[in-house]
Design an enzyme around this catalytic site. Structure first.
Site, PDB file in Angstrom:
ATOM      1  N   ASP A   1       0.869  -1.163   0.000  1.00 27.50           N
ATOM      2  CA  ASP A   1       0.000   0.000   0.000  1.00 27.50           C
ATOM      3  C   ASP A   1       0.916   1.226   0.000  1.00 27.50           C
ATOM      4  O   ASP A   1       2.054   1.141   0.467  1.00 27.50           O
ATOM      5  CB  ASP A   1      -0.891  -0.021   1.239  1.00 27.50           C
TER       6      ASP A   1
ATOM      7  N   THR B   1       0.057   4.893   0.954  1.00 22.17           N
ATOM      8  CA  THR B   1      -0.089   5.856   2.034  1.00 22.17           C
ATOM      9  C   THR B   1       0.105   5.208   3.391  1.00 22.17           C
ATOM     10  O   THR B   1      -0.584   4.260   3.745  1.00 22.17           O
ATOM     11  CB  THR B   1      -1.492   6.505   1.972  1.00 22.17           C
TER      12      THR B   1
ATOM     13  N   ASP C   1      -1.588  -0.543   5.957  1.00 25.15           N
ATOM     14  CA  ASP C   1      -1.749   0.076   7.271  1.00 25.15           C
ATOM     15  C   ASP C   1      -3.176   0.493   7.580  1.00 25.15           C
ATOM     16  O   ASP C   1      -3.510   0.719   8.736  1.00 25.15           O
ATOM     17  CB  ASP C   1      -0.855   1.317   7.373  1.00 25.15           C
TER      18      ASP C   1
END
Length: 642
Positions: free
Chosen positions: A313, A315, A515
């Site tokens: 991922d 961000t 996250d």
């Protein structure tokens, strides 16, 4: 049988540890002759550690005719007791229960991620009908209902905005670090948060069809097809039992010495084989812990050794997840950079928008002095802010704000801003006294170790892939900076899930690193899921197999290599333990070993296995360990929209 299973499970791990401690003390008493008991203290170990093994073997045979290692262990225990070799029986029972405990300590713990995700589900909705507003349970909303959403509230169902302007925090669905401006005709998803302006929307998907409910179902079902690795001792148990019984039976028939047959059963008892896997896993987990990884699933490292791709991922994983000012560009030929920056900071000083906070924080970190005090602050949801700063009217926002205030956006200024937009930046235009003064470019910045991590991941033989909910410009810019060849942008949770499923359908096991809440389904579906424990959400951590506690992703290549080293150690342990067992069997057939010596020999093998596994605790990768030269990372190619 159900009552018997419940009895064996009573007390859990604490009970198992207690019984092992008592059994171990009893064996020491048996060896050194401590205590004045009317029986051999080894019987305490037999009863406390051996009977549970025998009962589990019986349950497996009766309920499913499941032949595991505990069947052979039970045979060795009973045979040793029958010929009076109590210490050998107690020793075997203790070692086997120790191996089982090590295995239990590495299995998955109960996870509460789904419950936390359910708590994000909106409880109520404000339905507007006939000029009146009433609050009803969210599950009672019908398609077509008009719903009012106030600032700070969670969007109750999927729908389309019919009136109002706002900014929506969509992190729960896309993982994007910045709120998205929304206006009439734009779609909004349930579970996302309305940050600033009130708006009215028309419900289009309700109940089980809403986005947040779909995500809950994804998390619940994502790991249904994830295969668990079976302990090799159990996998080979049927053959071990057949060979052991055949060897013991033939030896008894040929030599007519039952002591040799019992010795065969004792030395064939797969203590070292059972310990080979859990001891190596425990040592590797200890190593991983020192490098910032919390391994939540016992077999996670076994699976990690087999991954072909690592999907990142963006961000919060490869980037910090917080916007920063990367450029201040004056355009009117009069205003200087510091003046423009100060005016923008003055305008944003009272703003709650993440972009506004980033401007203020950046100005202070730059050490440019005190932020001027503004007057008559106005927040314009979905557009920007305006304020009176040192006698001048200052506005900061997007092109919609400029249009509302009648400020022209010249082609040259638009072209200059476009260059930053292509790099994935967000642009804040700054107008002063009715004219365009310039703009600020903000971007989510890369973690300093991200590029090195990607390079070393490739050197470890694993292909990195970028999966992000950001737009194409931001995704391609980041991928180009890091040298990631494959990138997918505009990814919703379903898109990440589908990509991982497609890869694994092609026999390409995937490790997912993320996250956010939106990453939870992908983390659970992936062959191995790693969550950023420091900045990540609790739900993402609960859905993952491994949590990166300190968010230092540069340790990922070490973890990949550690997993492979662990599997190499396990294979060495298995080979050694099987070889030792067969040599001991030959010696037992020849009458050279008796049951007690046989138990000591194969338990000595267990010690060797444990010591070899312990080397993993301090193992660190050395470049000469690689057999093949590393390949250079290619430049990022064209990605696809998922």
């Amino acid at each position: 049988m159900e009552r018997l299973e419940a009895f064996l499970e009573w007390g859990g791990t604490k009970k198992d540890i207690t019984l092992l401690v008592i059994g171990g003390i009893a064996l020491l008493c048996s060896i050194f002759g401590w205590g004045n008991l009317p029986f051999d203290p080894a019987w305490i170990a037999i009863v406390l550690c051996g009977i549970p093994i025998i009962l589990e073997a019986v349950i497996g045979l009766v309920t499913a005719f499941d032949i595991k290692a505990d069947v052979l262990v039970s045979m060795a225990l009973i045979a040793s007791v029958c010929i009076g070799e109590d210490f050998a029986a107690g020793e075997v029972a203790f070692i086997m229960q120790l191996g089982a405990l090590l295995e239990d300590l590495t299995v998955a713990k109960a996870r509460a991620g789904i419950e936390k995700l359910v708590h994000l589900t909106p409880r109520t909705a404000r339905v507007v009908s006939g000029g009146t507003e009433r609050v009803i349970p969210a599950e009672e909303v019908q398609v077509g209902d008009r719903i009012r959403v106030l600032p700070g509230e969670t969007v109750p169902v999927d729908g389309v905005i019919r009136s109002g302007q706002t900014s929506i925090d969509q992190a729960v669905m896309t993982g994007e670090s910045l709120p998205v401006d929304k206006g009439e005709g734009d779609e909004v998803s349930s579970g996302t948060v309305n940050q600033f302006g009130a708006f009215e929307m028309e419900a289009t998907k309700v109940g089980e069809d809403s986005s947040i409910q779909r995500m809950i179902r994804l998390v619940q079902s994502a790991d249904a097809g994830k295969a668990k690795i079976v302990n090799l001792a159990d996998r080979w148990a049927t053959w071990i039992v057949v060979i052991a019984l055949a060897s013991a039976g033939l030896t008894w028939l040929i030599t007519e010495e039952i002591i040799r047959a019992v010795t065969i059963l004792v030395v064939f008892c797969p203590c070292a084989l059972v310990l080979a896997t859990p001891t190596a896993i425990m040592a590797a987990i200890g190593n991983a812990t020192r490098h910032g990884f919390l391994v939540r699933e016992g077999d996670a490292l076994e699976r990690l050794a087999r991954v072909a791709k690592v999907t990142f991922d963006k961000t919060g994983t490869l980037t910090f997840g917080t916007p920063q000012v990367v450029a201040v560009v004056p355009l009117d030929g009069v205003t200087g950079k510091e003046t423009l920056y100060a005016q923008a900071a003055c305008a944003e000083a009272l703003s709650e928008h993440p972009l506004g906070k980033a401007v203020v924080r950046g100005f202070r970190e730059a050490g440019l002095g005190e932020i001027p005090t503004g007057e008559d602050f106005q927040m314009l949801p979905g557009r920007g802010v305006q304020v009176k700063c040192q006698g001048r009217q200052v506005a900061a926002g997007n092109p919609k704000l400029l249009a509302q205030l009648g400020i022209d956006l010249p082609a040259g200024a638009q072209a200059a801003a476009e260059q930053w937009l292509k790099e994935g930046c967000t642009v804040i235009y700054c107008g002063v006294d009715g004219g365009l003064a310039g703009f600020l470019a903000l971007s989510d910045t890369l973690r300093p170790q991200a590029a090195q991590t990607i390079q070393r991941t490739r050197e470890a033989g694993v292909e990195p892939v970028l999966l992000t909910g950001d737009n194409a410009n931001a995704a391609q810019h980041i991928a180009g900076q890091l040298g990631i060849p494959e990138v997918k942008w505009n990814c919703l949770p379903e898109d990440k899930l589908n990509y991982i499923d497609a890869c694994q359908g092609k026999n390409q096991p995937v490790c997912m690193i993320g996250d956010g809440i939106n990453d939870a389904p992908a983390l659970k579906k992936a062959f191995v899921g790693i969550a950023m424990g420091g900045v990540g959400s609790d739900i993402a951590v609960d859905a993952a197999d491994i949590a990166l506690v300190n968010d230092d992703i540069q340790e990922l290549p070490h973890l990949l290599r550690l997993a492979r080293r662990m599997m190499f150690t396990i294979k060495c342990n298995l080979t050694f333990s099987m070889t030792l067992n067969f040599v001991a069997i030959v010696l037992a057939i020849l009458g050279i070993l008796n049951p007690v010596v046989g138990a000591l020999v194969h338990n000595a093998g267990s010690v060797v296995v444990i010591v070899n596994a312990a080397f993993l605790l301090n193992w660190k990768y050395k470049p000469h360990d690689d057999k093949a030269p590393a390949q250079p990372a290619p430049a990022a190619g064209e990605g696809e929209a998922a």
